[in-house]
Design a protein around this motif. Structure first.
Motif, PDB file in Angstrom:
ATOM      1  N   THR A  84       0.849  -1.188   0.000  1.00 40.92           N
ATOM      2  CA  THR A  84       0.000   0.000   0.000  1.00 40.92           C
ATOM      3  C   THR A  84       0.889   1.245   0.000  1.00 40.92           C
ATOM      4  OG1 THR A  84      -0.150  -0.028   2.393  1.00 40.92           O
ATOM      5  CG2 THR A  84      -1.920  -1.100   1.196  1.00 40.92           C
ATOM      6  N   VAL A  85       0.409   2.279  -0.646  1.00 41.00           N
ATOM      7  CA  VAL A  85       1.181   3.518  -0.795  1.00 41.00           C
ATOM      8  C   VAL A  85       0.256   4.723  -0.704  1.00 41.00           C
ATOM      9  CG1 VAL A  85       2.969   2.467  -2.257  1.00 41.00           C
ATOM     10  CG2 VAL A  85       0.954   3.520  -3.327  1.00 41.00           C
ATOM     11  N   GLY A  86       0.878   5.885  -0.529  1.00 44.66           N
ATOM     12  CA  GLY A  86       0.170   7.145  -0.663  1.00 44.66           C
ATOM     13  C   GLY A  86       0.421   7.681  -2.071  1.00 44.66           C
ATOM     14  N   GLU A 165       4.715  11.108   6.322  1.00 44.40           N
ATOM     15  CA  GLU A 165       5.597  12.218   5.974  1.00 44.40           C
ATOM     16  C   GLU A 165       4.953  13.564   6.335  1.00 44.40           C
ATOM     17  OE1 GLU A 165       4.431   9.852   3.711  1.00 44.40           O
ATOM     18  OE2 GLU A 165       6.134   8.586   4.283  1.00 44.40           O
ATOM     19  N   GLY A 182       5.748   4.903  -0.117  1.00 43.51           N
ATOM     20  CA  GLY A 182       5.488   3.790   0.795  1.00 43.51           C
ATOM     21  C   GLY A 182       6.683   3.596   1.702  1.00 43.51           C
ATOM     22  N   ASN A 207      -4.311   6.383   0.032  1.00 38.54           N
ATOM     23  CA  ASN A 207      -4.555   7.758   0.516  1.00 38.54           C
ATOM     24  C   ASN A 207      -3.795   8.737  -0.368  1.00 38.54           C
ATOM     25  OD1 ASN A 207      -2.178   6.479   2.147  1.00 38.54           O
ATOM     26  ND2 ASN A 207      -1.806   8.690   2.282  1.00 38.54           N
TER      27      ASN A 207
END
Ligand code: HPA
Length: 247
Positions: A84-86, A165, A182, A207
């Motif tokens: 999962t990542v932003g 972050e 991520g 997100n």
């Protein structure tokens, strides 16, 4: 046999048929958990939960070397890493699936190489293209075969975590060319290259990264679950189609 490393939201691959667990050890210590063997897309695969089956191992505490070493020991044909990542780039919002083609590593103090110690010769690996193009192509073809939209190519920025972050950090990463962010892509990808394993990632955007889109004021972590579950289901469909079709 292909290996699947599951990240947040994918601690268990319930699509696996006839699952069997096996504990494996490595000279680098314990991997994140037992390996689960089973059938997916009509083929034998092995699954490993990156954060442990109870999701208890934080990104900076994962024993990436042990995880990759056991997959190497099993002589897997390739590794599909789900993470999962932003989303940083405006078109990579929550619910987007991305097959990255580049990496920028902002992590520190992680055990990031197999090549160390007094008797290991100094060894460098080529990492110009950090992901296996063969595995990227296989994922793209899998997505096409099951009708799921994916974005082909993006730069994955890996931060140390476990905190998210700051908005300024995301601005800087965007200036550096980072598209998604991520915490687990590195050193996993580099260790896979050192081990000679074909490795590609399927990133699940859950997100907007800090300061972007609806994360302008804060990242609403409590609202991530729903999009994560829905999108991970689509990611699993792609993984299944990829394994079915992979040469
Ligand atoms: N930043 C870093 N890692 C992440 C994020 C993020 O916004 N979302 C999911 N993993």
């Amino acid at each position: 046999m292909y290996a699947i490393i599951g990240g947040s939201g994918l601690a268990k691959l319930s699509a696996l048929q006839a699952p069997r667990r096996q504990v494996m050890r490595s000279p680098y210590g314990e991997p994140s958990g037992a390996l689960t063997f089973g059938r997916l897309g009509g083929r034998e695969v092995v699954f490993l939960a990156r954060h442990g089956y109870g999701h208890t191992i934080a990104p900076h505490e994962i024993n990436y070397r042990a995880n990759i070493w056991v997959l190497k020991d099993l002589r897997v044909e390739g590794v599909i890493a789900v993470a999962t990542v932003g989303g940083i780039r405006a078109d990579l919002g929550p619910g987007t699936l991305v097959i990255p083609n580049q990496i920028i590593d902002y992590t520190h103090s992680r055990k990031a190489t197999f090549f160390e110690g007094a008797d290991a010769p100094v060894t460098h690996i080529d990492f110009t293209q950090p992901y296996s193009e063969r595995m990227r192509r296989a994922l793209l073809e899998g997505a096409r075969a099951c009708g799921e939209a994916v974005v082909d190519g993006a730069t994955y920025a890996c931060t140390q975590g476990p905190r998210l972050e700051t908005a300024a950090e995301i601005e800087r990463i965007a200036r550096d060319g980072g598209d998604i962010v991520g915490m687990t892509g590195m050193p996993e990808a580099a260790l896979a290259r050192e081990a000679g394993l074909d490795y590609a990632a399927l990133a699940v955007v859950v997100n907007h990264a800090a300061g972007r889109g609806d994360s302008r004021e804060r990242v609403k972590l409590d609202e991530l679950e729903a999009v994560m579950h829905a999108t991970i289901l689509r990611a699993v469909r792609i993984v299944e189609a990829t394994v079915r079709g992979a040469a």
